[in-house]
Enzyme design. Sequence first.
Site, PDB file in Angstrom:
ATOM      1  N   CYS A   1       0.816  -1.231   0.000  1.00  0.00           N
ATOM      2  CA  CYS A   1       0.000   0.000   0.000  1.00  0.00           C
ATOM      3  C   CYS A   1       0.843   1.272   0.000  1.00  0.00           C
ATOM      4  O   CYS A   1       0.327   2.350  -0.286  1.00  0.00           O
ATOM      5  CB  CYS A   1      -0.935   0.014   1.203  1.00  0.00           C
ATOM      6  SG  CYS A   1      -1.912  -1.479   1.326  1.00  0.00           S
TER       7      CYS A   1
ATOM      8  N   HIS B   1      -3.668   6.881   2.619  1.00  0.00           N
ATOM      9  CA  HIS B   1      -4.045   5.560   2.118  1.00  0.00           C
ATOM     10  C   HIS B   1      -5.454   5.252   2.624  1.00  0.00           C
ATOM     11  O   HIS B   1      -5.783   5.534   3.774  1.00  0.00           O
ATOM     12  CB  HIS B   1      -3.053   4.510   2.618  1.00  0.00           C
ATOM     13  CG  HIS B   1      -3.458   3.113   2.278  1.00  0.00           C
ATOM     14  ND1 HIS B   1      -3.845   2.757   0.995  1.00  0.00           N
ATOM     15  CD2 HIS B   1      -3.572   2.001   3.035  1.00  0.00           C
ATOM     16  CE1 HIS B   1      -4.172   1.481   0.992  1.00  0.00           C
ATOM     17  NE2 HIS B   1      -4.020   0.991   2.211  1.00  0.00           N
TER      18      HIS B   1
ATOM     19  N   ASN C   1     -10.222  -0.688  -0.133  1.00  0.00           N
ATOM     20  CA  ASN C   1      -8.765  -0.552  -0.089  1.00  0.00           C
ATOM     21  C   ASN C   1      -8.183  -1.056  -1.420  1.00  0.00           C
ATOM     22  O   ASN C   1      -8.241  -2.242  -1.720  1.00  0.00           O
ATOM     23  CB  ASN C   1      -8.253  -1.386   1.101  1.00  0.00           C
ATOM     24  CG  ASN C   1      -6.754  -1.329   1.273  1.00  0.00           C
ATOM     25  OD1 ASN C   1      -6.022  -0.887   0.392  1.00  0.00           O
ATOM     26  ND2 ASN C   1      -6.288  -1.803   2.427  1.00  0.00           N
TER      27      ASN C   1
HETATM   28  O1  UT7 Z   1      -3.969  -1.537   3.524  1.00  0.00           O
HETATM   29  C1  UT7 Z   1      -2.991  -2.114   4.310  1.00  0.00           C
HETATM   30  C2  UT7 Z   1      -3.210  -1.851   5.724  1.00  0.00           C
HETATM   31  N1  UT7 Z   1      -4.429  -2.490   6.153  1.00  0.00           N
HETATM   32  C3  UT7 Z   1      -5.087  -1.925   7.120  1.00  0.00           C
HETATM   33  O2  UT7 Z   1      -4.719  -0.862   7.563  1.00  0.00           O
HETATM   34  C4  UT7 Z   1      -6.250  -2.678   7.702  1.00  0.00           C
HETATM   35  C5  UT7 Z   1      -6.151  -2.630   9.200  1.00  0.00           C
HETATM   36  N2  UT7 Z   1      -7.197  -3.372   9.900  1.00  0.00           N
HETATM   37  C6  UT7 Z   1      -8.476  -2.991   9.913  1.00  0.00           C
HETATM   38  O3  UT7 Z   1      -8.883  -2.080   9.231  1.00  0.00           O
HETATM   39  C7  UT7 Z   1      -9.414  -3.702  10.882  1.00  0.00           C
HETATM   40  O4  UT7 Z   1      -8.657  -4.468  11.776  1.00  0.00           O
HETATM   41  C8  UT7 Z   1     -10.452  -4.630  10.173  1.00  0.00           C
HETATM   42  C9  UT7 Z   1     -11.480  -3.766   9.464  1.00  0.00           C
HETATM   43  C10 UT7 Z   1      -9.759  -5.536   9.190  1.00  0.00           C
HETATM   44  C11 UT7 Z   1     -11.189  -5.463  11.222  1.00  0.00           C
HETATM   45  O5  UT7 Z   1     -11.796  -4.629  12.190  1.00  0.00           O
HETATM   46  P1  UT7 Z   1     -11.615  -4.950  13.746  1.00  0.00           P
HETATM   47  O6  UT7 Z   1     -12.425  -3.987  14.478  1.00  0.00           O
HETATM   48  O7  UT7 Z   1     -10.130  -4.960  14.022  1.00  0.00           O
HETATM   49  O8  UT7 Z   1     -12.264  -6.370  13.860  1.00  0.00           O
HETATM   50  P2  UT7 Z   1     -11.627  -7.733  14.351  1.00  0.00           P
HETATM   51  O9  UT7 Z   1     -10.709  -8.276  13.331  1.00  0.00           O
HETATM   52  O10 UT7 Z   1     -11.104  -7.556  15.740  1.00  0.00           O
HETATM   53  O11 UT7 Z   1     -12.925  -8.620  14.437  1.00  0.00           O
HETATM   54  C12 UT7 Z   1     -13.984  -8.306  15.331  1.00  0.00           C
HETATM   55  C13 UT7 Z   1     -15.080  -9.320  15.129  1.00  0.00           C
HETATM   56  C14 UT7 Z   1     -14.577 -10.752  15.150  1.00  0.00           C
HETATM   57  O12 UT7 Z   1     -15.564 -11.549  15.792  1.00  0.00           O
HETATM   58  P3  UT7 Z   1     -15.370 -12.020  17.317  1.00  0.00           P
HETATM   59  O13 UT7 Z   1     -14.099 -12.813  17.313  1.00  0.00           O
HETATM   60  O14 UT7 Z   1     -15.275 -10.761  18.118  1.00  0.00           O
HETATM   61  O15 UT7 Z   1     -16.602 -12.802  17.568  1.00  0.00           O
HETATM   62  C15 UT7 Z   1     -14.512 -11.128  13.707  1.00  0.00           C
HETATM   63  O16 UT7 Z   1     -14.680 -12.516  13.502  1.00  0.00           O
HETATM   64  O17 UT7 Z   1     -15.672  -9.124  13.843  1.00  0.00           O
HETATM   65  C16 UT7 Z   1     -15.689 -10.375  13.161  1.00  0.00           C
HETATM   66  N3  UT7 Z   1     -15.573 -10.101  11.735  1.00  0.00           N
HETATM   67  C17 UT7 Z   1     -16.627  -9.854  10.954  1.00  0.00           C
HETATM   68  N4  UT7 Z   1     -17.948  -9.803  11.234  1.00  0.00           N
HETATM   69  C18 UT7 Z   1     -18.762  -9.493  10.203  1.00  0.00           C
HETATM   70  C19 UT7 Z   1     -14.446 -10.039  10.971  1.00  0.00           C
HETATM   71  N5  UT7 Z   1     -14.781  -9.752   9.696  1.00  0.00           N
HETATM   72  C20 UT7 Z   1     -16.119  -9.633   9.664  1.00  0.00           C
HETATM   73  C21 UT7 Z   1     -17.032  -9.335   8.653  1.00  0.00           C
HETATM   74  N6  UT7 Z   1     -18.339  -9.266   8.975  1.00  0.00           N
HETATM   75  N7  UT7 Z   1     -16.648  -9.078   7.388  1.00  0.00           N
END
Ligand code: UT7
Length: 364
Positions: A151, A291, A321
């Site tokens: 990125c 980004h 993204n």
């Molecule tokens: O471009 C390169 C750099 N990339 C980035 O900067 C991305 C950085 N990361 C992020 O933007 C965020 O971490 C995400 C958007 C990818 C995820 O958000 P989060 O608030 O960190 O969520 P998480 O991964 O901690 O997941 C929270 C919950 C989990 O469920 P439990 O374990 O709490 O029951 C996941 O399984 O959300 C669940 N989850 C989803 N639920 C519905 C993960 N993906 C999804 C989904 N829909 N698509």
Amino acid sequence: MPSAAENTKGKQVSPFHECNTSPLIQLAFSSLISASVKNISTRIAGVGAYTPSRVLTNQEMEKMVDTTHEWITTRTGIQERRIAAPDEATSDLALHAARAAISDAGIDPRQIGLILVATASPDMLFPSTACMLQQKLGLAPVPAFDISAACSGFLYGLQIAHQFICNGTHSHILLVSAEKLSAITNWKDRSTCVLFGDGAGAVVLEATHNSRGVIDILLRADGSYHEILRVPAGGSAMPVTPDVIQQNLQFIQMSGKEVFKLAVTAMQDIVEEILEKNQISPQEIACVIPHQANTRIISALADRLGLPMDRFFLNLHRYGNMSAASIPVALAEAKAEARLHPGDKILFAAFGGGLTWASAIIEW
Ligand code: UT7
């Protein structure tokens, strides 16, 4: 404006090879060149963007994996993304953006002395996507190579191009960031497939003696975090086998939470560093083009800088993204929406796989 090492048709002419001179004379010659290229900087002469016509909405994603429009918008800000056609490769997306940037710059394509493509989703391992693009533009034998910085690829490319321009090697460089991330996305993994999209952005960079142009660029990397955002298979470390395919290792893997935390800190630090180094206050920045990975990362940066969100250009709700392509597509749209005015200071910040991160300030 052709440089000392470039003739009017953009054809490469190496003074050293032509002259076949001794090292001492070469040294004297390079001092002469560096004296003559003093005060050269890099300006963005033209911008272009292309995104495929197919729109994939969050509502459609709800039918593909266990997710909701509400989760995607509140956790990321993304509402829809673009998906390239099966017969559209990354170099095809790049071609549209490149043509738009060349036309915006109003130059003869034969003035281009170097083609750079930043991508994490190349057409193939080799030849480079830059070579594929060069062929499509009909610009042989202009040098062309790819930049792999995920990125942060656009800002890495900007620094590479800036160096080639400042040392007098090239007067015009085409820098394209293009991604067909849909080709390396695991469409059964809800934690990643809702995030990414396809697109391309391009700039024509031009040597300038005007004070307007690149003010500074900072690049950083830390390979100790390479495992938290990667495509494990398809290279020499893990060639693709039926077993690898069965485990979906040829697709993007990301530890989202870990990447998120590092992204927030690294982007804030590198933005503060470039502002302090150049003695520019956040209030002097007319537009921030970050980004486009997650609205929460961008609003955390806005808070840290004490800037309102309307100072940031955001389009991730429409595209998701697009890795390296995010910043130049946003730049092209910011220009099209008349958000950039002559003399404005524009701040860029990126973060991605590698890990890599970067910032840049230009005067528009
Ligand atoms: O471009 C390169 C750099 N990339 C980035 O900067 C991305 C950085 N990361 C992020 O933007 C965020 O971490 C995400 C958007 C990818 C995820 O958000 P989060 O608030 O960190 O969520 P998480 O991964 O901690 O997941 C929270 C919950 C989990 O469920 P439990 O374990 O709490 O029951 C996941 O399984 O959300 C669940 N989850 C989803 N639920 C519905 C993960 N993906 C999804 C989904 N829909 N698509």
